[in-house]
Design an enzyme around this catalytic site. Structure first.
Site, short mmCIF file in Angstrom:
data_model
loop_
_atom_site.label_atom_id
_atom_site.label_comp_id
_atom_site.label_asym_id
_atom_site.label_seq_id
_atom_site.Cartn_x
_atom_site.Cartn_y
_atom_site.Cartn_z
N GLU A 137 0.78 -1.21 -0.16
CA GLU A 137 -0.03 -0.01 -0.03
C GLU A 137 0.97 1.30 -0.06
O GLU A 137 1.99 1.15 0.51
CB GLU A 137 -0.98 -0.10 1.15
CG GLU A 137 -1.45 1.23 1.50
CD GLU A 137 -3.03 1.03 2.12
OE1 GLU A 137 -3.71 -0.08 1.96
OE2 GLU A 137 -3.26 1.60 3.18
N TYR A 172 -13.59 -5.42 9.08
CA TYR A 172 -13.06 -5.18 10.45
C TYR A 172 -13.28 -6.33 11.43
O TYR A 172 -14.32 -6.60 11.97
CB TYR A 172 -13.76 -3.76 10.93
CG TYR A 172 -13.50 -2.69 10.10
CD1 TYR A 172 -12.72 -1.84 10.28
CD2 TYR A 172 -14.72 -2.45 9.00
CE1 TYR A 172 -12.65 -0.48 9.37
CE2 TYR A 172 -14.72 -1.56 8.21
CZ TYR A 172 -13.60 -0.54 8.28
OH TYR A 172 -13.67 0.63 7.42
N LYS A 207 -22.87 -4.53 1.80
CA LYS A 207 -21.82 -4.35 0.80
C LYS A 207 -21.48 -5.52 -0.34
O LYS A 207 -21.28 -5.32 -1.42
CB LYS A 207 -20.48 -4.06 1.46
CG LYS A 207 -20.36 -2.41 2.12
CD LYS A 207 -19.02 -2.00 2.19
CE LYS A 207 -18.19 -2.49 3.42
NZ LYS A 207 -17.18 -1.66 4.09
N ARG A 221 -16.13 4.54 2.80
CA ARG A 221 -17.07 5.38 3.15
C ARG A 221 -15.96 6.70 3.59
O ARG A 221 -16.22 7.87 3.01
CB ARG A 221 -17.68 5.36 4.41
CG ARG A 221 -18.85 6.18 4.84
CD ARG A 221 -19.10 5.96 6.26
NE ARG A 221 -18.11 6.37 7.22
CZ ARG A 221 -18.30 6.15 8.71
NH1 ARG A 221 -19.49 5.63 9.04
NH2 ARG A 221 -17.38 6.43 9.31
N LYS A 242 6.94 2.98 2.77
CA LYS A 242 8.42 2.45 3.40
C LYS A 242 8.73 1.38 2.50
O LYS A 242 8.74 0.20 3.07
CB LYS A 242 8.22 2.25 4.79
CG LYS A 242 7.97 3.38 5.60
CD LYS A 242 7.82 2.93 7.25
CE LYS A 242 7.38 4.10 8.17
NZ LYS A 242 6.77 3.76 9.32
N HIS A 290 -8.11 3.50 -3.94
CA HIS A 290 -9.07 3.86 -3.12
C HIS A 290 -9.94 5.12 -3.50
O HIS A 290 -9.49 5.90 -4.03
CB HIS A 290 -8.41 4.13 -1.53
CG HIS A 290 -7.47 2.99 -0.97
ND1 HIS A 290 -7.44 2.77 0.28
CD2 HIS A 290 -7.19 1.65 -1.71
CE1 HIS A 290 -6.64 1.66 0.54
NE2 HIS A 290 -6.48 1.06 -0.67
P1 FAD Z 1 -18.83 1.53 5.63
O1 FAD Z 1 -18.97 0.26 4.59
O2 FAD Z 1 -19.91 2.56 5.22
O3 FAD Z 1 -19.32 0.92 7.20
C1 FAD Z 1 -19.37 2.15 7.95
C2 FAD Z 1 -20.10 1.64 9.24
O4 FAD Z 1 -21.54 1.72 8.85
C3 FAD Z 1 -20.02 0.23 9.92
O5 FAD Z 1 -20.18 0.30 11.23
C4 FAD Z 1 -20.92 -0.40 8.88
O6 FAD Z 1 -21.21 -1.74 9.55
C5 FAD Z 1 -22.11 0.32 8.98
N1 FAD Z 1 -22.89 0.10 7.51
C6 FAD Z 1 -22.14 -0.02 6.29
N2 FAD Z 1 -23.35 -0.23 5.17
C7 FAD Z 1 -24.26 0.12 5.87
C8 FAD Z 1 -25.82 0.49 5.46
N3 FAD Z 1 -25.90 0.31 4.17
N4 FAD Z 1 -26.70 0.93 6.23
C9 FAD Z 1 -26.31 1.01 7.70
N5 FAD Z 1 -25.22 0.78 8.13
C10 FAD Z 1 -24.08 0.23 7.22
N6 FAD Z 1 -9.93 6.18 4.58
C11 FAD Z 1 -9.70 7.05 3.84
O7 FAD Z 1 -10.00 8.36 4.10
N7 FAD Z 1 -8.95 6.69 2.59
C12 FAD Z 1 -8.57 5.35 2.43
O8 FAD Z 1 -7.83 5.30 1.42
C13 FAD Z 1 -8.79 4.44 3.40
N8 FAD Z 1 -8.59 3.28 3.06
C14 FAD Z 1 -8.92 2.13 3.83
C15 FAD Z 1 -8.47 0.96 3.55
C16 FAD Z 1 -8.94 -0.32 4.31
C17 FAD Z 1 -8.49 -1.57 4.08
C18 FAD Z 1 -9.50 0.04 5.59
C19 FAD Z 1 -10.08 -1.15 6.43
C20 FAD Z 1 -10.07 1.31 5.91
C21 FAD Z 1 -9.63 2.43 4.99
N9 FAD Z 1 -9.96 3.52 5.21
C22 FAD Z 1 -9.69 4.92 4.31
C23 FAD Z 1 -10.78 4.08 6.52
C24 FAD Z 1 -12.45 3.73 5.94
O9 FAD Z 1 -12.59 4.94 5.28
C25 FAD Z 1 -12.78 4.11 7.77
O10 FAD Z 1 -12.54 2.96 8.42
C26 FAD Z 1 -14.28 4.33 7.86
O11 FAD Z 1 -14.90 4.65 9.20
C27 FAD Z 1 -15.40 3.34 7.36
O12 FAD Z 1 -15.22 3.29 5.85
P2 FAD Z 1 -16.20 1.88 5.05
O13 FAD Z 1 -15.73 2.10 3.86
O14 FAD Z 1 -15.83 0.48 5.94
O15 FAD Z 1 -17.63 2.26 5.52
#
Ligand code: FAD
Length: 285
Positions: free
Chosen positions: A17, A141, A161, A106, A268, A76
């Protein structure tokens, strides 16, 4: 190449990454990181998207640079503070640059969040599908998303999802492989069968550890806490111990049949190179 085809190739795949710079004058330095990471022959390289979308152009630039070195790029994309118009423009830009893979996210909530078009990654997945033939992944997660009210609510979100068209998930970093193995059982019982990429973070300095705990909520096992306590004032020793710990995690994952592993290399290349050298025969590279 589509990431899903890599994940299903039956081999052990290790991806890395990168994150884009905040300002254009740092872009050349970031491209140098791309060159060094690409030389390690990772299965694919993911490029993060800055919170709020401020570095969106650089995500595309670095993704293109990764592919110029013959390595598949996974870009991303976050949706929380971004208008639909902007999202469509980034998606079209990715398409124009032959980047076929998007990790739909998100984004993190913060005080600075602007009103965006969507509140969940599942809505972004629907939009991406309308605008191109991408392989779409998402985040998951093993220790539950910090905003989820329960483990089962978290699984419901993941199922939404997967049903929206998410073809694979990359996990949040974890430091105890047993947490990951238990999570895999929960996914199976929830009927989520898409490939899961296990995210491993080499922690090479003690500041990083404090940030991880506050940002990701990942638990730190006692064994790793002792390492951090012992070596936090000796940067070289901490780096060596962090690389050894991540290497051990990867070896245990591979031995347990986990074929897809993502290393949070965080720009890194030297750390990535040492881990890749430590596991070269294990992953057959
Ligand atoms: P979601 O899938 O929307 O989930 C968020 C919360 O809502 C969860 O509690 C889930 O259970 C719930 N949920 C999901 N779908 C629904 C629905 N339809 N209705 C109701 N509840 C729902 N952040 C950045 O800014 N840039 C990045 O490049 C980035 N890369 C990442 C890469 C990885 C592998 C990971 C694990 C995280 C990354 N993040 C990044 C952080 C990420 O944006 C955050 O963890 C954020 O808080 C949640 O994103 P998500 O896509 O999992 O959200």
């Amino acid at each position: 190449m589509k990431v899903i085809d890599i994940l299903n190739n039956g081999k052990v795949n290790v991806s890395c990454e990168l994150f884009p710079p905040k300002a254009w004058d740092k872009l050349e330095g970031a491209k140098q990181v791309v060159r060094e990471i690409s030389k390690l022959n990772p299965s694919f390289v993911s490029v993060t998207y800055g919170a709020g979308g401020g570095t969106s152009d650089y995500t595309v630039d670095l993704g293109r640079e990764v592919q110029n070195f013959g390595v598949t790029a996974l870009a991303h994309l976050t949706c929380l503070s971004t208008s639909e118009e902007k999202l469509i423009s980034v998606i079209n830009n990715l398409k124009k640059n032959n980047i076929e893979n998007i990790l739909a996210l998100r984004g993190d909530r913060g005080e600075e969040n602007l009103p965006g078009a969507y509140s969940h990654a599942s809505e972004l997945i629907e939009l991406i599908k309308k605008h191109g033939d991408f392989c779409i992944g998402g985040a998951c997660y093993p220790e539950c998303h910090p905003e989820s009210s329960s483990v089962s609510a978290d699984l419901d979100g993941l199922k939404i999802k997967a049903d929206s068209g998410c073809e694979f998930f990359t996990t949040q970093m974890f430091f105890d492989n047993n947490v990951f193995y238990k999570f895999m059982y929960r996914l199976l019982s929830a009927g989520i069968t898409v490939p899961i990429v296990a995210g491993v973070m080499p922690v090479t300095n003690s500041n990083q550890l404090n940030r991880i705990v506050s940002l990701s909520g990942s638990g730190i096992p006692l064994r790793f806490k002792s390492i951090a306590d012992k070596f936090s004032n000796d940067p070289a020793a901490m780096k060596q111990a962090g690389i050894a710990y991540a290497t051990e995690q990867i070896i245990d994952l591979v031995a347990s049949g986990v074929n897809n592993i993502h290393i949070y290399t965080m720009n890194k290349p030297d750390v990535a190179a040492q881990i890749m050298a430590n596991i070269s025969d294990i992953i057959g590279k």
